[in-house]
Design a protein around this motif. Structure first.
Motif, mmCIF file in Angstrom:
data_model
loop_
_atom_site.group_PDB
_atom_site.id
_atom_site.type_symbol
_atom_site.label_atom_id
_atom_site.label_comp_id
_atom_site.label_asym_id
_atom_site.label_seq_id
_atom_site.Cartn_x
_atom_site.Cartn_y
_atom_site.Cartn_z
ATOM 1 N N HIS A 237 18.532 4.957 29.257
ATOM 2 C CA HIS A 237 17.420 4.617 30.148
ATOM 3 C C HIS A 237 16.069 5.131 29.664
ATOM 4 N N VAL A 238 15.945 5.472 28.384
ATOM 5 C CA VAL A 238 14.658 5.917 27.842
ATOM 6 C C VAL A 238 14.198 4.911 26.796
ATOM 7 N N ASN A 239 13.012 4.342 26.994
ATOM 8 C CA ASN A 239 12.447 3.387 26.057
ATOM 9 C C ASN A 239 11.086 3.878 25.573
ATOM 10 N N PHE A 240 10.739 3.527 24.347
ATOM 11 C CA PHE A 240 9.505 4.008 23.733
ATOM 12 C C PHE A 240 8.585 2.846 23.403
ATOM 13 N N LEU A 241 7.277 3.095 23.586
ATOM 14 C CA LEU A 241 6.291 2.051 23.327
ATOM 15 C C LEU A 241 5.047 2.678 22.726
ATOM 16 N N GLN A 242 4.574 2.115 21.613
ATOM 17 C CA GLN A 242 3.314 2.560 21.040
ATOM 18 C C GLN A 242 2.185 1.839 21.761
#
Length: 257
Positions: A237-242
């Motif tokens: 449930h952890v997503n990364f976005l620049q």
């Protein structure tokens, strides 16, 4: 803000003592590294200055640190966040990084003396043109600012040295008010946005406290995001976005916190 998730048992109260000893030993380790780094910096300084507090101030800091760690450990035994937040990294990895931190400390001291805030390696320069002007600098004079793998590898260690081993406990201060607001939820049905996640240290603590919450972790630095993704690759449930925190690509009211 005080919050009591449960009444600590006798066992919990017994555990508080060794846990506080661990926290203080950890702080002493980073504080000693900070003192050594300060001494190194003084050797390369061209002018008299001191970034290290006076003796009377250090006494106050030690007293406040003792209380700060005591409150942090009490939140664990009270169930506000799990014991897992204290899990240390492997000792060989920690010890192996120390020489690199000291070497970068010398670079930082020289860069500070020369007032150079825009020195970048080839790797870091490859990101500069695509970033806002305010981001094209060596933050705190650290090598490459937030724009290289080397910087990302050293960052969390350097921050702990800067704050005398209390940075993690400082990050965890965000959890108690969230737990109170969401009535001790495990995160079910909640979506959180973290702006400026860096290498993911606070992200991990938020996940441990709200394991079922969806977390969108945003940062402007590609190398730091990659470091966070690598460290937290096993978390659900952890997503990364620049993205730029001043211009986020989300609809209003998309997040619970």
């Amino acid at each position: 803000m005080k919050l009591s998730m449960k009444t600590p048992s006798r066992l919990d109260a017994f555990l508080e003592v060794p846990l506080r000893v661990f926290a203080h030993a950890r702080s002493l380790n980073f504080a000693a590294q900070g003192l050594f780094l300060h001494s190194l910096s003084q050797l390369v300084a061209k002018r008299a200055y001191s970034l290290y507090p006076a003796a009377d101030v250090r006494k106050i800091i030690r007293r406040e640190a003792f209380q700060f760690h005591r409150e942090d450990i009490h939140r664990i035994t009270a169930g506000i966040y799990p014991l897992e937040v204290l899990r240390p990294e492997p000792l060989p990895r920690h010890l192996g990084r120390i020489p690199h931190v000291f070497l970068d400390g010398l670079r930082i001291a020289r860069r500070r003396n020369r007032h150079r805030t825009t020195e970048f390696s080839k790797e870091a320069r490859s990101f500069v043109d695509e970033l806002p002007k305010y981001y094209r600098r060596n933050f705190h004079f650290q090598t490459d600012g937030y724009l290289s793998k080397e910087s990302a590898d050293l960052y969390e260690h350097q921050v702990e040295v800067l704050f005398g081993g209390m940075a993690d406990a400082m990050r965890r201060l965000i959890i108690e008010p969230l737990k109170k607001h969401f009535k001790s939820s495990d995160g079910s049905g909640l979506t959180f946005l973290e702006i400026g996640c860096g290498t993911g240290r606070a992200t991990r603590f938020a996940h441990l406290a709200f394991p079922k919450a969806k977390i969108i972790a945003v940062d402007l630095s590609e190398p730091y995001l990659k470091a966070a993704q690598k460290k937290l690759s096993n978390l659900n449930h952890v997503n990364f976005l620049q993205a730029d925190g001043t211009n986020l690509p989300f609809e209003k009211e998309s997040f619970d916190a």
